[in-house]
Write a protein that holds these residues in place. Structure first.
Motif, PDB file in Angstrom:
ATOM      1  N   GLY A  14       0.338 -10.944  -6.073  1.00  0.00           N
ATOM      2  CA  GLY A  14      -0.625 -10.422  -5.101  1.00  0.00           C
ATOM      3  C   GLY A  14      -0.161  -9.118  -4.476  1.00  0.00           C
ATOM      4  O   GLY A  14       0.587  -8.346  -5.085  1.00  0.00           O
ATOM      5  N   TYR A  15      -0.601  -8.898  -3.229  1.00  0.00           N
ATOM      6  CA  TYR A  15      -0.300  -7.654  -2.511  1.00  0.00           C
ATOM      7  C   TYR A  15       1.191  -7.490  -2.269  1.00  0.00           C
ATOM      8  O   TYR A  15       1.680  -6.379  -2.124  1.00  0.00           O
ATOM      9  N   VAL A  16       1.918  -8.610  -2.215  1.00  0.00           N
ATOM     10  CA  VAL A  16       3.364  -8.525  -2.009  1.00  0.00           C
ATOM     11  C   VAL A  16       4.116  -8.607  -3.338  1.00  0.00           C
ATOM     12  O   VAL A  16       4.920  -7.727  -3.668  1.00  0.00           O
ATOM     13  N   GLY A  17       3.829  -9.648  -4.126  1.00  0.00           N
ATOM     14  CA  GLY A  17       4.559  -9.840  -5.391  1.00  0.00           C
ATOM     15  C   GLY A  17       4.450  -8.621  -6.295  1.00  0.00           C
ATOM     16  O   GLY A  17       5.468  -8.152  -6.835  1.00  0.00           O
ATOM     17  N   GLY A  18       3.250  -8.087  -6.471  1.00  0.00           N
ATOM     18  CA  GLY A  18       3.044  -6.959  -7.387  1.00  0.00           C
ATOM     19  C   GLY A  18       3.851  -5.728  -6.991  1.00  0.00           C
ATOM     20  O   GLY A  18       4.760  -5.308  -7.716  1.00  0.00           O
ATOM     21  N   PRO A  19       3.583  -5.153  -5.820  1.00  0.00           N
ATOM     22  CA  PRO A  19       4.310  -3.947  -5.420  1.00  0.00           C
ATOM     23  C   PRO A  19       5.822  -4.164  -5.266  1.00  0.00           C
ATOM     24  O   PRO A  19       6.626  -3.334  -5.677  1.00  0.00           O
ATOM     25  N   THR A  20       6.226  -5.306  -4.678  1.00  0.00           N
ATOM     26  CA  THR A  20       7.665  -5.524  -4.428  1.00  0.00           C
ATOM     27  C   THR A  20       8.440  -5.574  -5.741  1.00  0.00           C
ATOM     28  O   THR A  20       9.477  -4.916  -5.897  1.00  0.00           O
ATOM     29  N   LEU A  61       1.511   3.435  -6.074  1.00  0.00           N
ATOM     30  CA  LEU A  61       1.766   2.248  -6.908  1.00  0.00           C
ATOM     31  C   LEU A  61       1.608   2.558  -8.403  1.00  0.00           C
ATOM     32  O   LEU A  61       2.428   2.122  -9.219  1.00  0.00           O
ATOM     33  N   LYS A  62       0.587   3.319  -8.738  1.00  0.00           N
ATOM     34  CA  LYS A  62       0.331   3.621 -10.155  1.00  0.00           C
ATOM     35  C   LYS A  62       1.563   4.251 -10.806  1.00  0.00           C
ATOM     36  O   LYS A  62       1.931   3.891 -11.917  1.00  0.00           O
ATOM     37  N   GLU A  63       2.188   5.182 -10.104  1.00  0.00           N
ATOM     38  CA  GLU A  63       3.344   5.899 -10.659  1.00  0.00           C
ATOM     39  C   GLU A  63       4.503   4.922 -10.922  1.00  0.00           C
ATOM     40  O   GLU A  63       5.195   5.012 -11.931  1.00  0.00           O
ATOM     41  N   VAL A  64       4.701   3.985  -9.998  1.00  0.00           N
ATOM     42  CA  VAL A  64       5.798   3.015 -10.165  1.00  0.00           C
ATOM     43  C   VAL A  64       5.492   2.116 -11.363  1.00  0.00           C
ATOM     44  O   VAL A  64       6.375   1.856 -12.205  1.00  0.00           O
ATOM     45  N   ILE A  65       4.248   1.675 -11.471  1.00  0.00           N
ATOM     46  CA  ILE A  65       3.860   0.797 -12.579  1.00  0.00           C
ATOM     47  C   ILE A  65       4.046   1.536 -13.913  1.00  0.00           C
ATOM     48  O   ILE A  65       4.582   0.986 -14.881  1.00  0.00           O
ATOM     49  N   ALA A 167       3.864  -2.945   4.921  1.00  0.00           N
ATOM     50  CA  ALA A 167       2.483  -2.943   5.442  1.00  0.00           C
ATOM     51  C   ALA A 167       1.597  -2.395   4.335  1.00  0.00           C
ATOM     52  O   ALA A 167       2.014  -1.515   3.562  1.00  0.00           O
ATOM     53  N   GLU A 168       0.396  -2.910   4.242  1.00  0.00           N
ATOM     54  CA  GLU A 168      -0.511  -2.431   3.200  1.00  0.00           C
ATOM     55  C   GLU A 168      -0.930  -0.993   3.499  1.00  0.00           C
ATOM     56  O   GLU A 168      -1.021  -0.589   4.656  1.00  0.00           O
ATOM     57  N   GLY A 169      -1.166  -0.270   2.433  1.00  0.00           N
ATOM     58  CA  GLY A 169      -1.537   1.141   2.589  1.00  0.00           C
ATOM     59  C   GLY A 169      -0.316   2.045   2.569  1.00  0.00           C
ATOM     60  O   GLY A 169      -0.410   3.230   2.247  1.00  0.00           O
ATOM     61  N   THR A 170       0.856   1.469   2.925  1.00  0.00           N
ATOM     62  CA  THR A 170       2.102   2.246   2.861  1.00  0.00           C
ATOM     63  C   THR A 170       3.172   1.420   2.145  1.00  0.00           C
ATOM     64  O   THR A 170       4.362   1.633   2.350  1.00  0.00           O
ATOM     65  N   ALA A 171       2.721   0.465   1.327  1.00  0.00           N
ATOM     66  CA  ALA A 171       3.652  -0.522   0.755  1.00  0.00           C
ATOM     67  C   ALA A 171       4.788   0.147  -0.041  1.00  0.00           C
ATOM     68  O   ALA A 171       5.953  -0.244   0.110  1.00  0.00           O
ATOM     69  N   ILE A 172       4.447   1.124  -0.863  1.00  0.00           N
ATOM     70  CA  ILE A 172       5.484   1.699  -1.731  1.00  0.00           C
ATOM     71  C   ILE A 172       6.519   2.436  -0.885  1.00  0.00           C
ATOM     72  O   ILE A 172       7.730   2.238  -1.053  1.00  0.00           O
ATOM     73  N   ASP A 173       6.049   3.213   0.068  1.00  0.00           N
ATOM     74  CA  ASP A 173       6.982   3.924   0.932  1.00  0.00           C
ATOM     75  C   ASP A 173       7.804   2.930   1.764  1.00  0.00           C
ATOM     76  O   ASP A 173       9.018   3.102   1.939  1.00  0.00           O
ATOM     77  N   ASP A 174       7.163   1.888   2.247  1.00  0.00           N
ATOM     78  CA  ASP A 174       7.887   0.881   3.042  1.00  0.00           C
ATOM     79  C   ASP A 174       8.982   0.203   2.211  1.00  0.00           C
ATOM     80  O   ASP A 174      10.044  -0.132   2.721  1.00  0.00           O
ATOM     81  N   PHE A 341      -9.389  -3.625   6.246  1.00  0.00           N
ATOM     82  CA  PHE A 341      -8.809  -3.896   7.572  1.00  0.00           C
ATOM     83  C   PHE A 341      -7.997  -2.715   8.112  1.00  0.00           C
ATOM     84  O   PHE A 341      -7.666  -2.676   9.292  1.00  0.00           O
ATOM     85  N   LYS A 342      -7.686  -1.761   7.242  1.00  0.00           N
ATOM     86  CA  LYS A 342      -7.068  -0.509   7.660  1.00  0.00           C
ATOM     87  C   LYS A 342      -7.276   0.486   6.519  1.00  0.00           C
ATOM     88  O   LYS A 342      -7.751   0.089   5.446  1.00  0.00           O
ATOM     89  N   LYS A 343      -6.905   1.740   6.728  1.00  0.00           N
ATOM     90  CA  LYS A 343      -7.144   2.719   5.665  1.00  0.00           C
ATOM     91  C   LYS A 343      -6.140   2.556   4.514  1.00  0.00           C
ATOM     92  O   LYS A 343      -5.106   1.893   4.667  1.00  0.00           O
TER      93      LYS A 343
END
Ligand code: NAD
Ligand code: UGA
Length: 478
Positions: A14-20, A61-65, A167-174, A341-343
């Motif tokens: 999901g939003y955490v498993g994928g990006p992390t 995210l696309k670049e990391v993938i 946080a979503e929207g800044t996940a990769i930087d976070d 819920f946010k940008k």
């Protein structure tokens, strides 16, 4: 002798498993990372050759993938195979608020975590390090360990906590520049060696000092506490915004003034229509439930107030629209800018927009929505879901039949069509593009008086009033 290759499995794409996991794979090319999910469509989307179709929208995210997928990052539905191959298994499944039974509307629903745990026990073919990535009630690691040991006595398990703070929207930087990574383990030799292994993964790209090592319970409870404190800041400034509207003080000026005090700090002081997202409300309700469970009613009430204040803010925003539009919105076109819920995210879970729309639908308003990343079916499903599971404050709300919801709610791919002939515009998400619209053209095409309710304070009163709008922001008087 060459070092044995390390394998990671992550259950939950999901939003955490994928990006992390993508960021781990990017920085650790020598580790194989498999992200598994029972949801085939989600896995197919993660494997889509068109990176615009990834299931999660996150800047960067696309670049990391692109860098890691197929090299040492794999998305699959093969839960059994991934568990068998893995040395380390991250549990990153959803832990939503329970919608049934004991603890309904408060406690975290741990059925997905338990199911995962039983799958790990069933398919393990050697000793495994199990890591809680999901946000969990304090002492869940103990339940996980007990189930693993009861179901599989042949192998050894150690259960660590490694909560996620992105946080979503800044996940990769976070993830790339995390303030800290938190890992909790027990004091057994297996626990301590696992702790070092997990720590060494993050040390591929983060300085050692940013990896904090604690006991498991502190780690689990730090995550709930961090979210509670962040949400509390938003509720605190939102409470003050209501007072500003009555007194002529301006909440933006107050945030700036208090934020310059280094003890308070300037972040997370933006007054808004209310916080949303899948976690703040869920985690505070869970914390509240835990406090009641441990017979600490005063502590429970203290934190519950953060959620109550948020409900008040969402409700206040919707009521103000009705009141300002001459006490009726029935048959009027209210255009929503933003639904997420946010940008910078396509996630709509618990978005304030859903609650505001729900309230206006009670009065039979026509809701016309534009959000750059949210599609029509998502908007409808969000509303139907809320109607089905309303817990807080809304007992006297009516649930409309699905056809009526579909009839009253329209979603557009183009903002100008969504805004044409509107009686009022409500800004629910702070997408940057909203600022650069041709507001004169929008004004010309609206019913008059042309009302704008800016739930994110992204436009300026001076500019909007000059055009002719009746503009209301959060926390400042007209
Ligand atoms: P999500 O709903 O986006 O993803 C969870 C995934 O787990 C789903 O795709 C689901 O199909 C899958 N799943 C559930 N049970 C499974 C099973 N037994 N086997 C395989 N797959 C299974 O959730 P999320 O937003 O990624 O959140 C996951 C956890 O992380 C939650 O506990 C949440 O509180 C926490 N968290 C979320 C965020 C965030 O920004 N979303 C940030 C920090 C922590
Ligand atoms: C939040 C936390 O910030 C993360 O650290 C945490 O990992 C995550 O929850 C989680 O556990 O899920 P997230 O919900 O993705 O992240 O986004 P935030 O930036 O925290 O925003 C949450 C909500 O508060 C949004 O609706 C946002 O618009 C609102 N908000 C935030 C405000 O109204 N004002 C602010 O000043 C800040």
């Amino acid at each position: 002798m060459s070092k044995k290759k390390l394998y990671i499995a992550c259950i939950g794409a999901g939003y955490v498993g994928g990006p992390t996991m993508s960021v781990i794979a990017k920085h650790c090319p020598e580790i194989d990372v498999e992200v598994v999910d029972v949801n085939k469509d989600r896995i197919n989307a993660w494997n889509d050759s068109n990176l615009d179709n990834l299931p999660v929208y996150e800047p960067g995210l696309k670049e990391v993938i692109q860098k890691a997928r197929g090299r040492n990052l794999f998305f699959t539905t093969d839960v059994k195979g991934a568990i068998e191959r893995a040395d380390i298994i991250f549990i990153s499944v959803n832990t939503p608020t329970k919608v049934y039974g004991e603890g309904k509307g408060m406690a975290a629903d741990l059925k997905y975590v338990e199911l995962c745990t039983r799958q790990i026990a069933k398919y393990s073919n050697g000793d495994k390090i199990v890591v809680e990535k999901s946000t969990l009630p304090v002492r869940t690691a103990e339940s996980i360990r007990r189930i693993l040991e009861a179901e599989d006595s042949k192998h050894s398990f150690t259960v660590l906590s490694n909560p996620e703070f992105l946080a979503e929207g800044t996940a990769i930087d976070d993830l790339e520049n995390a303030d800290r990574v938190l890992i909790g383990s027990d004091e057994t030799p297996f626990g301590l060696s696992a702790l070092e292994k997990i720590s060494s993964i993050y040390e591929h790209w983060l300085p050692k000092e940013r990896v904090l090592k604690t006991n498991v319970w502190s780690s689990e409870l730090s995550k709930l506490t961090a979210n509670a404190m962040l949400a509390q800041r938003v509720s605190s400034i939102n409470a003050i915004s209501a007072l500003c509207e009555q007194t002529g003080a301006d909440v933006a000026e107050i945030s700036h003034a208090i934020g310059m005090d280094s003890r308070i700090g300037s972040k997370f002081l933006n007054a808004s229509v209310g916080f949303g997202g899948s976690c703040f409300q869920k985690d505070i309700l869970n914390l509240t439930y835990l406090c009641r469970y441990f017979n600490l009613p005063e502590v429970a009430e203290y934190w519950e107030q953060v959620v109550k204040m948020n409900d008040y803010q969402k409700n206040r925003f919707a009521n103000n629209i009705i009141k300002t539009l001459f006490n009726t919105v029935s048959g009027k076109k209210i255009s929503f800018l933003g639904w997420a819920f946010k940008k910078d995210t396509n996630d709509t879970r618990e978005s304030a927009a859903i609650y505001v729309a729900d309230k206006l639908l009670q009065d039979r308003a026509e809701i016309h929505v534009y959000d750059p990343k949210v599609n029509s079916e998502q908007v409808i499903q969000d509303l139907l879901y809320l109607q089905k599971y309303r817990f807080v404050n809304n007992h006297d709300f009516e649930s409309l039949p699905e056809e009526e919801v579909r009839d009253l709610v329209k979603v557009y791919n183009d903002p100008y069509s969504a805004l044409k002939d509107a009686h009022a515009i409500a800004i629910l998400t702070e997408w940057d593009e909203f600022k650069s619209y041709n507001w004169q053209e929008i004004y010309d095409n609206m019913h008059k008086p042309a009302f704008v309710f800016d739930g994110r304070n992204i436009l300026t009163r001076t500019m909007m009033s000059k055009i002719g709008f009746k503009y209301q922001g959060i926390g400042s008087a007209e």
